[in-house]
Design a protein around this motif. Structure first.
Motif, PDB file in Angstrom:
ATOM      1  N   ASN A  92       0.740  -1.118  -0.145  1.00  0.00           N
ATOM      2  CA  ASN A  92      -0.100  -0.064   0.095  1.00  0.00           C
ATOM      3  C   ASN A  92       0.798   1.124  -0.116  1.00  0.00           C
ATOM      4  O   ASN A  92       0.261   2.294  -0.533  1.00  0.00           O
ATOM      5  N   GLN A  93       2.031   1.159   0.628  1.00  0.00           N
ATOM      6  CA  GLN A  93       2.864   2.221   0.688  1.00  0.00           C
ATOM      7  C   GLN A  93       3.983   2.332  -0.650  1.00  0.00           C
ATOM      8  O   GLN A  93       4.599   3.404  -0.549  1.00  0.00           O
ATOM      9  N   GLY A  94       3.869   1.460  -1.508  1.00  0.00           N
ATOM     10  CA  GLY A  94       4.433   1.322  -2.595  1.00  0.00           C
ATOM     11  C   GLY A  94       5.991   0.796  -2.314  1.00  0.00           C
ATOM     12  O   GLY A  94       6.845   1.113  -3.206  1.00  0.00           O
ATOM     13  N   LYS A  95       6.102   0.199  -1.303  1.00  0.00           N
ATOM     14  CA  LYS A  95       7.649  -0.131  -0.777  1.00  0.00           C
ATOM     15  C   LYS A  95       7.493  -1.795  -1.639  1.00  0.00           C
ATOM     16  O   LYS A  95       7.337  -2.657  -0.560  1.00  0.00           O
ATOM     17  N   TYR A  96       7.401  -1.799  -2.660  1.00  0.00           N
ATOM     18  CA  TYR A  96       7.363  -3.161  -3.333  1.00  0.00           C
ATOM     19  C   TYR A  96       8.434  -4.267  -3.037  1.00  0.00           C
ATOM     20  O   TYR A  96       8.138  -5.497  -2.900  1.00  0.00           O
ATOM     21  N   GLU A  97       9.722  -3.793  -2.943  1.00  0.00           N
ATOM     22  CA  GLU A  97      10.820  -4.578  -2.670  1.00  0.00           C
ATOM     23  C   GLU A  97      10.358  -5.194  -1.230  1.00  0.00           C
ATOM     24  O   GLU A  97      10.823  -6.385  -0.949  1.00  0.00           O
ATOM     25  N   GLN A  98      10.060  -4.275  -0.223  1.00  0.00           N
ATOM     26  CA  GLN A  98       9.982  -4.868   1.170  1.00  0.00           C
ATOM     27  C   GLN A  98       8.862  -5.869   1.181  1.00  0.00           C
ATOM     28  O   GLN A  98       8.789  -6.682   1.785  1.00  0.00           O
ATOM     29  N   ALA A  99       7.652  -5.314   0.297  1.00  0.00           N
ATOM     30  CA  ALA A  99       6.469  -6.367   0.450  1.00  0.00           C
ATOM     31  C   ALA A  99       7.131  -7.618  -0.334  1.00  0.00           C
ATOM     32  O   ALA A  99       6.566  -8.689   0.387  1.00  0.00           O
ATOM     33  N   LEU A 100       7.756  -7.571  -1.388  1.00  0.00           N
ATOM     34  CA  LEU A 100       8.126  -8.918  -1.794  1.00  0.00           C
ATOM     35  C   LEU A 100       8.934  -9.789  -1.064  1.00  0.00           C
ATOM     36  O   LEU A 100       8.634 -10.949  -0.845  1.00  0.00           O
ATOM     37  N   ALA A 101       9.806  -9.244  -0.110  1.00  0.00           N
ATOM     38  CA  ALA A 101      10.660 -10.033   0.724  1.00  0.00           C
ATOM     39  C   ALA A 101       9.743 -10.635   1.875  1.00  0.00           C
ATOM     40  O   ALA A 101       9.769 -11.759   2.084  1.00  0.00           O
ATOM     41  N   GLN A 102       8.590  -9.717   2.310  1.00  0.00           N
ATOM     42  CA  GLN A 102       7.789 -10.463   3.197  1.00  0.00           C
ATOM     43  C   GLN A 102       6.946 -11.424   2.882  1.00  0.00           C
ATOM     44  O   GLN A 102       6.803 -12.719   3.299  1.00  0.00           O
ATOM     45  N   TYR A 103       6.330 -11.334   1.532  1.00  0.00           N
ATOM     46  CA  TYR A 103       5.699 -12.304   0.744  1.00  0.00           C
ATOM     47  C   TYR A 103       6.387 -13.388   0.589  1.00  0.00           C
ATOM     48  O   TYR A 103       5.994 -14.588   0.704  1.00  0.00           O
ATOM     49  N   GLN A 104       7.660 -13.494   0.141  1.00  0.00           N
ATOM     50  CA  GLN A 104       8.661 -14.608   0.183  1.00  0.00           C
ATOM     51  C   GLN A 104       8.702 -15.212   1.293  1.00  0.00           C
ATOM     52  O   GLN A 104       8.840 -16.633   1.510  1.00  0.00           O
ATOM     53  N   GLU A 105       8.902 -14.716   2.588  1.00  0.00           N
ATOM     54  CA  GLU A 105       8.813 -15.331   3.735  1.00  0.00           C
ATOM     55  C   GLU A 105       7.654 -15.947   4.198  1.00  0.00           C
ATOM     56  O   GLU A 105       7.652 -17.089   4.632  1.00  0.00           O
ATOM     57  N   VAL A 106       6.501 -15.638   3.915  1.00  0.00           N
ATOM     58  CA  VAL A 106       5.232 -15.962   4.093  1.00  0.00           C
ATOM     59  C   VAL A 106       5.068 -17.089   3.457  1.00  0.00           C
ATOM     60  O   VAL A 106       4.887 -18.412   3.985  1.00  0.00           O
ATOM     61  N   LEU A 107       5.445 -17.374   2.098  1.00  0.00           N
ATOM     62  CA  LEU A 107       5.422 -18.560   1.278  1.00  0.00           C
ATOM     63  C   LEU A 107       6.339 -19.515   1.799  1.00  0.00           C
ATOM     64  O   LEU A 107       6.120 -20.837   1.675  1.00  0.00           O
ATOM     65  N   THR A 108       7.606 -19.068   2.250  1.00  0.00           N
ATOM     66  CA  THR A 108       8.435 -20.172   2.922  1.00  0.00           C
ATOM     67  C   THR A 108       7.894 -20.933   4.133  1.00  0.00           C
ATOM     68  O   THR A 108       7.918 -22.212   4.239  1.00  0.00           O
ATOM     69  N   ILE A 109       7.238 -20.053   4.856  1.00  0.00           N
ATOM     70  CA  ILE A 109       6.696 -20.538   6.107  1.00  0.00           C
ATOM     71  C   ILE A 109       5.640 -21.605   5.764  1.00  0.00           C
ATOM     72  O   ILE A 109       5.192 -22.520   6.435  1.00  0.00           O
ATOM     73  N   TYR A 110       4.709 -21.177   4.708  1.00  0.00           N
ATOM     74  CA  TYR A 110       3.716 -22.020   4.290  1.00  0.00           C
ATOM     75  C   TYR A 110       4.155 -23.391   3.881  1.00  0.00           C
ATOM     76  O   TYR A 110       3.383 -24.448   3.895  1.00  0.00           O
ATOM     77  N   LYS A 111       5.030 -23.285   3.194  1.00  0.00           N
ATOM     78  CA  LYS A 111       5.612 -24.429   2.367  1.00  0.00           C
ATOM     79  C   LYS A 111       6.059 -25.494   3.224  1.00  0.00           C
ATOM     80  O   LYS A 111       5.954 -26.617   3.393  1.00  0.00           O
ATOM     81  N   SER A 112       6.513 -24.952   4.592  1.00  0.00           N
ATOM     82  CA  SER A 112       7.091 -25.658   5.663  1.00  0.00           C
ATOM     83  C   SER A 112       6.034 -26.164   6.316  1.00  0.00           C
ATOM     84  O   SER A 112       6.332 -27.518   6.830  1.00  0.00           O
ATOM     85  N   VAL A 113       4.863 -25.462   6.747  1.00  0.00           N
ATOM     86  CA  VAL A 113       3.889 -26.083   7.281  1.00  0.00           C
ATOM     87  C   VAL A 113       2.820 -26.871   6.752  1.00  0.00           C
ATOM     88  O   VAL A 113       2.500 -28.064   7.131  1.00  0.00           O
ATOM     89  N   PHE A 114       2.552 -26.282   5.297  1.00  0.00           N
ATOM     90  CA  PHE A 114       1.724 -27.234   4.537  1.00  0.00           C
ATOM     91  C   PHE A 114       2.304 -28.015   3.382  1.00  0.00           C
ATOM     92  O   PHE A 114       2.648 -27.312   2.673  1.00  0.00           O
ATOM     93  N   GLU A 115       2.549 -29.249   3.664  1.00  0.00           N
ATOM     94  CA  GLU A 115       3.472 -29.778   2.692  1.00  0.00           C
ATOM     95  C   GLU A 115       2.976 -30.053   1.156  1.00  0.00           C
ATOM     96  O   GLU A 115       3.807 -30.147   0.288  1.00  0.00           O
ATOM     97  N   GLU A 116       1.750 -30.203   1.007  1.00  0.00           N
ATOM     98  CA  GLU A 116       1.121 -30.442  -0.128  1.00  0.00           C
ATOM     99  C   GLU A 116       1.138 -29.149  -0.856  1.00  0.00           C
ATOM    100  O   GLU A 116       0.991 -28.057  -0.509  1.00  0.00           O
ATOM    101  N   GLU A 117       1.747 -29.132  -2.329  1.00  0.00           N
ATOM    102  CA  GLU A 117       1.769 -27.937  -3.063  1.00  0.00           C
ATOM    103  C   GLU A 117       0.575 -27.394  -3.420  1.00  0.00           C
ATOM    104  O   GLU A 117       0.669 -26.201  -3.914  1.00  0.00           O
ATOM    105  N   ASP A 118      -0.538 -28.026  -3.515  1.00  0.00           N
ATOM    106  CA  ASP A 118      -1.500 -27.603  -3.846  1.00  0.00           C
ATOM    107  C   ASP A 118      -2.524 -27.066  -2.741  1.00  0.00           C
ATOM    108  O   ASP A 118      -3.766 -26.707  -2.959  1.00  0.00           O
TER     109      ASP A 118
END
Length: 157
Positions: free
Chosen positions: A125-151
């Motif tokens: 929302n602030q237009g800080k897209y690089e910071q947002a992307l880094a956070q989203y990547q961390e979210v995805l990493t956590i979800y992949k470790s918690v929810f093992e099925e790719e779908d």
């Protein structure tokens, strides 16, 4: 929704709990927290924040500053601040909630990922897209470790 009816019910609940437990019991904070959520849904943001502050005070008096109910309240306050485009306050509250959730739940918990996702949304929302992307990547990493099925819905793109 039927927010006026919900608000009336929550206010009655708060009154009953106050008569039974006094003003400083965690059940009082729960009731106040519910009222704050209704105000938020109604777009009555100042009233919502005022009620969240009251709930936060009771939670911290009972449990200290490092409790999941405190984190939940901080997170919900951040949601209100984000709706008001008060992004600095939103980030501050999300960061506090994140710190508590990490200390209580560990770094790879869905609640931690949810909070990181909320932070990423504020950066976006602030237009800080690089910071947002880094956070989203961390979210995805956590979800992949918690929810093992790719779908899994949290992982599938």
């Amino acid at each position: 929704g039927k927010y006026d009816q919900a608000l009336q019910s929550y206010e009655q609940s708060l009154s009953i709990k106050r008569n039974k437990y006094g003003d400083k019991h965690p059940k009082i904070a729960d009731a106040i927290h519910n009222i704050a959520i209704v105000y938020n849904h109604q777009g009555r943001f100042d009233q919502s924040l005022l009620q969240f502050e009251k709930a936060l005070k009771v939670y911290t008096e009972n449990f200290g500053h490092n409790h999941l109910d405190v984190a939940m309240t901080l997170n919900n306050m951040a949601i209100v601040y984000k709706k008001q485009a008060r992004y600095d306050q939103a980030l501050r509250h999300y960061q506090k909630a994140l710190s508590i959730r990490k200390s209580q739940l560990g770094n790879n918990h869905p609640e931690v990922a949810l909070t990181l996702n909320n932070i990423a949304n504020v950066y976006s929302n602030q237009g800080k897209y690089e910071q947002a992307l880094a956070q989203y990547q961390e979210v995805l990493t956590i979800y992949k470790s918690v929810f093992e099925e790719e779908d899994h819905p949290h992982i599938a793109l």
